[in-house]
Design an enzyme around this catalytic site. Sequence first.
Site, PDB file in Angstrom:
ATOM      1  N   LYS A 187      -8.103  16.804   5.339  1.00 27.79           N
ATOM      2  CA  LYS A 187      -9.408  17.475   5.392  1.00 27.79           C
ATOM      3  C   LYS A 187     -10.464  16.382   5.288  1.00 27.79           C
ATOM      4  CE  LYS A 187     -13.066  20.033   4.560  1.00 27.79           C
ATOM      5  NZ  LYS A 187     -13.985  18.894   4.349  1.00 27.79           N
ATOM      6  N   GLU A 262      -9.858   9.264  -6.590  1.00 26.67           N
ATOM      7  CA  GLU A 262     -10.656   8.045  -6.494  1.00 26.67           C
ATOM      8  C   GLU A 262     -12.100   8.498  -6.442  1.00 26.67           C
ATOM      9  OE1 GLU A 262     -12.840   5.401  -5.680  1.00 26.67           O
ATOM     10  OE2 GLU A 262     -12.072   5.251  -3.632  1.00 26.67           O
ATOM     11  N   CYS A 296     -18.300   3.193  -3.649  1.00 30.32           N
ATOM     12  CA  CYS A 296     -18.110   3.414  -5.087  1.00 30.32           C
ATOM     13  C   CYS A 296     -17.859   2.119  -5.843  1.00 30.32           C
ATOM     14  CB  CYS A 296     -16.958   4.391  -5.304  1.00 30.32           C
ATOM     15  SG  CYS A 296     -15.483   3.969  -4.378  1.00 30.32           S
ATOM     16  N   GLU A 395     -24.557   7.572 -10.580  1.00 33.82           N
ATOM     17  CA  GLU A 395     -24.261   6.928  -9.300  1.00 33.82           C
ATOM     18  C   GLU A 395     -25.277   7.384  -8.253  1.00 33.82           C
ATOM     19  OE1 GLU A 395     -20.350   5.878  -6.718  1.00 33.82           O
ATOM     20  OE2 GLU A 395     -20.535   7.975  -7.278  1.00 33.82           O
TER      21      GLU A 395
END
Length: 490
Positions: A187, A262, A296, A395
């Site tokens: 996906k 992750e 990231c 973030e």
Amino acid sequence: MSGMNGNSRRLLIGGRWTEPDHGHYEVIDPATEEVVGLAPEASREQVYAAAAAAREAFGTWSRTRPEERAEILDRAAGLMLRDLDGNAALARAESGATTGTARGMQVAVGASRFRRYARGALEPVEEAITPQINEAGPMGRAGVFGALAVRQPVGVVTCITSYNNPWANPAGKVAPALAMGNTVVVKPAPQDPLSVFRMAQALEEAGVPPGVVNVVTGSGPEAGEAAVDSPDVDMVSFTGSTGVGQRIAEVCGRGMKRQLMELGGKGAAVVLDDADLDSAVAGIGTTFSFYSGQICTAPTRVLVQRDVHDALIEKLAAYAGYLKVGDPAARGTVVGPVISAAHRDRVESYVELGRKEGARVVTGGERPAGLDRGFYVAPTLLADCTNEMRVVREEIFGPVVVVVPFDDEEEGIALANDSDYGLIDYVWSSDVARAFRVARRLRAGGVGVNTIGRNMEAPFGGFKKSGVGRDVGSYALHAYSELQSIVWPG
């Protein structure tokens, strides 16, 4: 778009290219705001059908000879590179990456991961355990007991991938999962799913049997939710935000599904007073230049010892000023757009929040001049920050670097560890022993010492809210497997 074939407009379910139940949605080029192509909008039932097809294909695929799996993965890599030009052009258009990044870091890395796990399919799955001597007792006669630890495939793996790298990220999930004998439901991220259909076509052409690889897409949460909660799915491998990861993990917990997560990061770059500042600036500057900070692992949170604080800020501001922002297809462009209008608004609102919190905007902080189309954000440097500010704690996922000063090594380590995240941190110091001493005390899954480079065989993953499990190299093969013990009397 020219060069797009019809398969990107259909779902891949059980080896058949299938018309989507809910029609299509537009995939937008972040640099031009034009339509790149149409992606299928899968229904929940179609996603369940894809998982059922993967379940059906698992028995046969998991028992194929490792050599056969290796040949297919290797062939697929060759086909991905055969069509490098077209694949890279599509990846650039839908992700907004520069041409060089789309070729070298997206398609080429994706293909190299298939090559790596073609070899990985041949790695031993059995490990002998030291025999144990048991005395006579309630468990039976005395004897020497041998044992074998055997890696078995998990089963059906749902791979939910991130938008920042529509080739390397899916390849890093699909290739090791297939190498271990699992079947997959992929996906892709809704923003740039078309590249994954290209990958699936290469796998199909390479001889992957029907049902082993299935691809479902959707613009909203429906397809992804179905791919997680389907009773046929044994494991979910997810790359994306911590918030979404937490929701996926809750669903996985109910069904005891295995997870590889992750998630987000807020990488601390600890710059000590004896650091090579030019090296540090080149590393930290990748937050501006690489995927426009949509990564990231970026060193977005700079912690700098006070003696070199002003010099570092001056050099970082100059570095940001050199970077060419603009059309990712043009030669010399370093900073392309962020992925969408909504994401640009989010990044800009963080910069505004930083101003309100008392940060000083050293460079950037407004839209780049002369770019009236595309979702561009100027490289932005925020100084005079404290660890309590939201721009330092959360973030941002854009070309924004925040700088926090510290006095001594202990304070630098404490600030670095005062974070919900722990993916990759960095240390810059010309004293290697000192750098390693600091690195060992950082609560992060990885630490770069005087580099932002990675060793692609080293385990990758996060402490704290940056994720669960370890990935890349042989660690990925372990992540997509279950351990079985076989014991016998000697």
